[in-house]
Design a protein around this motif. Structure first.
Motif, PDB file in Angstrom:
ATOM      1  N   ILE A  35     -54.000 139.152 -41.408  1.00 27.02           N
ATOM      2  CA  ILE A  35     -54.050 137.771 -41.903  1.00 27.02           C
ATOM      3  C   ILE A  35     -55.326 137.519 -42.692  1.00 27.02           C
ATOM      4  CG2 ILE A  35     -54.220 135.350 -41.182  1.00 27.02           C
ATOM      5  CD1 ILE A  35     -52.376 136.147 -38.790  1.00 27.02           C
ATOM      6  N   VAL A  36     -56.466 137.878 -42.111  1.00 26.80           N
ATOM      7  CA  VAL A  36     -57.750 137.654 -42.792  1.00 26.80           C
ATOM      8  C   VAL A  36     -57.840 138.511 -44.052  1.00 26.80           C
ATOM      9  CG1 VAL A  36     -60.258 137.913 -42.583  1.00 26.80           C
ATOM     10  CG2 VAL A  36     -58.943 136.908 -40.716  1.00 26.80           C
ATOM     11  N   GLY A  37     -57.402 139.760 -43.973  1.00 29.73           N
ATOM     12  CA  GLY A  37     -57.441 140.635 -45.146  1.00 29.73           C
ATOM     13  C   GLY A  37     -56.557 140.133 -46.261  1.00 29.73           C
ATOM     14  N   THR A  38     -55.379 139.636 -45.932  1.00 28.14           N
ATOM     15  CA  THR A  38     -54.485 139.092 -46.958  1.00 28.14           C
ATOM     16  C   THR A  38     -55.113 137.883 -47.625  1.00 28.14           C
ATOM     17  OG1 THR A  38     -52.557 139.898 -45.752  1.00 28.14           O
ATOM     18  CG2 THR A  38     -52.173 138.165 -47.357  1.00 28.14           C
ATOM     19  N   LEU A  39     -55.714 137.004 -46.826  1.00 30.13           N
ATOM     20  CA  LEU A  39     -56.348 135.814 -47.395  1.00 30.13           C
ATOM     21  C   LEU A  39     -57.568 136.155 -48.254  1.00 30.13           C
ATOM     22  CD1 LEU A  39     -56.238 133.384 -44.332  1.00 30.13           C
ATOM     23  CD2 LEU A  39     -54.907 133.213 -46.430  1.00 30.13           C
ATOM     24  N   THR A  40     -58.475 136.948 -47.687  1.00 30.70           N
ATOM     25  CA  THR A  40     -59.742 137.200 -48.383  1.00 30.70           C
ATOM     26  C   THR A  40     -59.641 138.268 -49.472  1.00 30.70           C
ATOM     27  OG1 THR A  40     -60.428 138.797 -46.695  1.00 30.70           O
ATOM     28  CG2 THR A  40     -61.129 136.508 -46.408  1.00 30.70           C
ATOM     29  N   ASN A  41     -58.947 139.347 -49.186  1.00 29.97           N
ATOM     30  CA  ASN A  41     -58.913 140.466 -50.134  1.00 29.97           C
ATOM     31  C   ASN A  41     -57.840 140.310 -51.203  1.00 29.97           C
ATOM     32  OD1 ASN A  41     -60.980 141.751 -48.733  1.00 29.97           O
ATOM     33  ND2 ASN A  41     -59.556 142.807 -47.400  1.00 29.97           N
ATOM     34  N   LEU A  42     -56.644 139.936 -50.788  1.00 28.78           N
ATOM     35  CA  LEU A  42     -55.541 139.889 -51.747  1.00 28.78           C
ATOM     36  C   LEU A  42     -55.470 138.556 -52.490  1.00 28.78           C
ATOM     37  CD1 LEU A  42     -52.777 141.727 -49.671  1.00 28.78           C
ATOM     38  CD2 LEU A  42     -54.408 142.681 -51.318  1.00 28.78           C
ATOM     39  N   LEU A  44     -57.865 135.854 -52.422  1.00 26.72           N
ATOM     40  CA  LEU A  44     -59.133 135.408 -53.002  1.00 26.72           C
ATOM     41  C   LEU A  44     -59.830 136.492 -53.824  1.00 26.72           C
ATOM     42  CD1 LEU A  44     -60.536 133.347 -49.987  1.00 26.72           C
ATOM     43  CD2 LEU A  44     -59.399 132.488 -52.048  1.00 26.72           C
ATOM     44  N   GLY A  45     -59.414 137.734 -53.663  1.00 27.70           N
ATOM     45  CA  GLY A  45     -59.967 138.836 -54.448  1.00 27.70           C
ATOM     46  C   GLY A  45     -61.386 139.220 -54.085  1.00 27.70           C
ATOM     47  N   TRP A  46     -61.803 138.982 -52.852  1.00 27.72           N
ATOM     48  CA  TRP A  46     -63.171 139.283 -52.450  1.00 27.72           C
ATOM     49  C   TRP A  46     -63.409 140.774 -52.211  1.00 27.72           C
ATOM     50  CZ3 TRP A  46     -64.171 134.947 -48.305  1.00 27.72           C
ATOM     51  CH2 TRP A  46     -64.230 133.718 -48.958  1.00 27.72           C
ATOM     52  N   ALA A  47     -62.376 141.552 -51.999  1.00 25.05           N
ATOM     53  CA  ALA A  47     -62.478 143.011 -51.789  1.00 25.05           C
ATOM     54  C   ALA A  47     -63.469 143.369 -50.685  1.00 25.05           C
ATOM     55  CB  ALA A  47     -62.843 143.711 -53.092  1.00 25.05           C
ATOM     56  N   ILE A  48     -63.300 142.761 -49.512  1.00 29.00           N
ATOM     57  CA  ILE A  48     -64.182 143.028 -48.378  1.00 29.00           C
ATOM     58  C   ILE A  48     -63.897 144.403 -47.793  1.00 29.00           C
ATOM     59  CG2 ILE A  48     -64.834 142.263 -46.061  1.00 29.00           C
ATOM     60  CD1 ILE A  48     -64.233 139.405 -47.008  1.00 29.00           C
ATOM     61  N   TRP A  49     -62.630 144.779 -47.655  1.00 27.47           N
ATOM     62  CA  TRP A  49     -62.257 146.121 -47.225  1.00 27.47           C
ATOM     63  C   TRP A  49     -60.972 146.536 -47.914  1.00 27.47           C
ATOM     64  CZ3 TRP A  49     -61.764 142.153 -43.544  1.00 27.47           C
ATOM     65  CH2 TRP A  49     -60.470 141.871 -43.124  1.00 27.47           C
ATOM     66  N   ASP A  50     -60.784 147.839 -47.972  1.00 29.25           N
ATOM     67  CA  ASP A  50     -59.617 148.389 -48.642  1.00 29.25           C
ATOM     68  C   ASP A  50     -59.246 149.705 -47.964  1.00 29.25           C
ATOM     69  OD1 ASP A  50     -57.623 149.184 -50.327  1.00 29.25           O
ATOM     70  OD2 ASP A  50     -58.913 149.518 -52.056  1.00 29.25           O
ATOM     71  N   TYR A  51     -58.111 149.723 -47.310  1.00 28.73           N
ATOM     72  CA  TYR A  51     -57.657 150.903 -46.592  1.00 28.73           C
ATOM     73  C   TYR A  51     -56.632 151.707 -47.385  1.00 28.73           C
ATOM     74  CZ  TYR A  51     -59.684 148.726 -42.375  1.00 28.73           C
ATOM     75  OH  TYR A  51     -60.522 148.160 -41.454  1.00 28.73           O
ATOM     76  N   THR A  52     -56.527 151.497 -48.686  1.00 24.31           N
ATOM     77  CA  THR A  52     -55.504 152.203 -49.462  1.00 24.31           C
ATOM     78  C   THR A  52     -55.720 153.712 -49.477  1.00 24.31           C
ATOM     79  OG1 THR A  52     -56.731 151.743 -51.490  1.00 24.31           O
ATOM     80  CG2 THR A  52     -54.916 150.261 -50.949  1.00 24.31           C
ATOM     81  N   ASN A  53     -56.946 154.163 -49.250  1.00 21.65           N
ATOM     82  CA  ASN A  53     -57.198 155.608 -49.232  1.00 21.65           C
ATOM     83  C   ASN A  53     -56.851 156.242 -47.886  1.00 21.65           C
ATOM     84  OD1 ASN A  53     -59.294 154.336 -47.911  1.00 21.65           O
ATOM     85  ND2 ASN A  53     -60.857 155.763 -48.608  1.00 21.65           N
ATOM     86  N   LEU A  54     -56.527 155.431 -46.882  1.00 21.12           N
ATOM     87  CA  LEU A  54     -56.135 155.960 -45.574  1.00 21.12           C
ATOM     88  C   LEU A  54     -54.621 156.096 -45.495  1.00 21.12           C
ATOM     89  CD1 LEU A  54     -58.438 153.830 -43.249  1.00 21.12           C
ATOM     90  CD2 LEU A  54     -58.812 156.163 -44.029  1.00 21.12           C
ATOM     91  N   PHE A  56     -50.941 155.853 -43.728  1.00 17.42           N
ATOM     92  CA  PHE A  56     -50.259 154.861 -42.891  1.00 17.42           C
ATOM     93  C   PHE A  56     -50.911 153.474 -42.960  1.00 17.42           C
ATOM     94  CE2 PHE A  56     -49.791 158.979 -40.540  1.00 17.42           C
ATOM     95  CZ  PHE A  56     -48.482 159.220 -40.934  1.00 17.42           C
ATOM     96  N   HIS A  57     -51.252 153.035 -44.160  1.00 20.82           N
ATOM     97  CA  HIS A  57     -51.814 151.698 -44.322  1.00 20.82           C
ATOM     98  C   HIS A  57     -50.711 150.739 -44.763  1.00 20.82           C
ATOM     99  CE1 HIS A  57     -51.732 151.357 -48.735  1.00 20.82           C
ATOM    100  NE2 HIS A  57     -51.875 152.686 -48.705  1.00 20.82           N
ATOM    101  N   TYR A  58     -50.971 149.446 -44.600  1.00 26.26           N
ATOM    102  CA  TYR A  58     -50.044 148.423 -45.076  1.00 26.26           C
ATOM    103  C   TYR A  58     -50.825 147.484 -45.973  1.00 26.26           C
ATOM    104  CZ  TYR A  58     -46.714 144.593 -45.168  1.00 26.26           C
ATOM    105  OH  TYR A  58     -45.856 143.616 -45.583  1.00 26.26           O
ATOM    106  N   LEU A  59     -50.457 147.456 -47.235  1.00 25.26           N
ATOM    107  CA  LEU A  59     -51.109 146.625 -48.252  1.00 25.26           C
ATOM    108  C   LEU A  59     -52.606 146.888 -48.368  1.00 25.26           C
ATOM    109  CD1 LEU A  59     -49.386 143.186 -47.518  1.00 25.26           C
ATOM    110  CD2 LEU A  59     -48.782 144.831 -49.297  1.00 25.26           C
TER     111      LEU A  59
END
Length: 108
Positions: A35-42, A44-54, A56-59
């Motif tokens: 929830i927090v990642g969707t709000l802040t990263n996706l 608002l675009g703040w890019a606080i964390w990004d697990y795309t390089n891991l 079994f990630h989701y979004l």
């Protein structure tokens, strides 16, 4: 917020098996992370964390790897919380302290 949820699990389900409390705690934490990642990263675009390089990630907001880490950290938390504040120990401490109060208040 996550610690409050873990304490609520500990106090609400004291007899629940450790792995079940840990799984519930990890699911709550991962859900809040999503929830927090969707709000802040996706949104608002703040890019606080990004697990795309891991794997079994989701979004890019949650991953199975960190879910497992949260599971083991929750297990550690519940083991410590059990030793520190077991409800029966707390009630025994309350009983002792009230007994000592009455003992001091009564005339000898």
């Amino acid at each position: 917020l996550c610690l409050m949820a873990l304490f609520l699990i500990q106090w609400s389900f004291p007899d629940l098996m450790l792995w079940r409390k840990s799984l519930l705690g990890a699911l709550i934490i991962v859900t809040l992370e999503l929830i927090v990642g969707t709000l802040t990263n996706l949104w608002l675009g703040w890019a606080i964390w990004d697990y795309t390089n891991l794997r079994f990630h989701y979004l890019g907001q949650i991953s199975l790897d960190f879910g497992l880490i949260w599971f083991f950290l929750c297990s550690l938390f519940f083991c410590i919380a059990e030793q520190i504040s077991h409800p029966s120990q707390v009630s025994q401490l309350r009983h002792r302290s009230s007994f000592q109060k009455h003992k001091k208040e009564s005339p000898v």
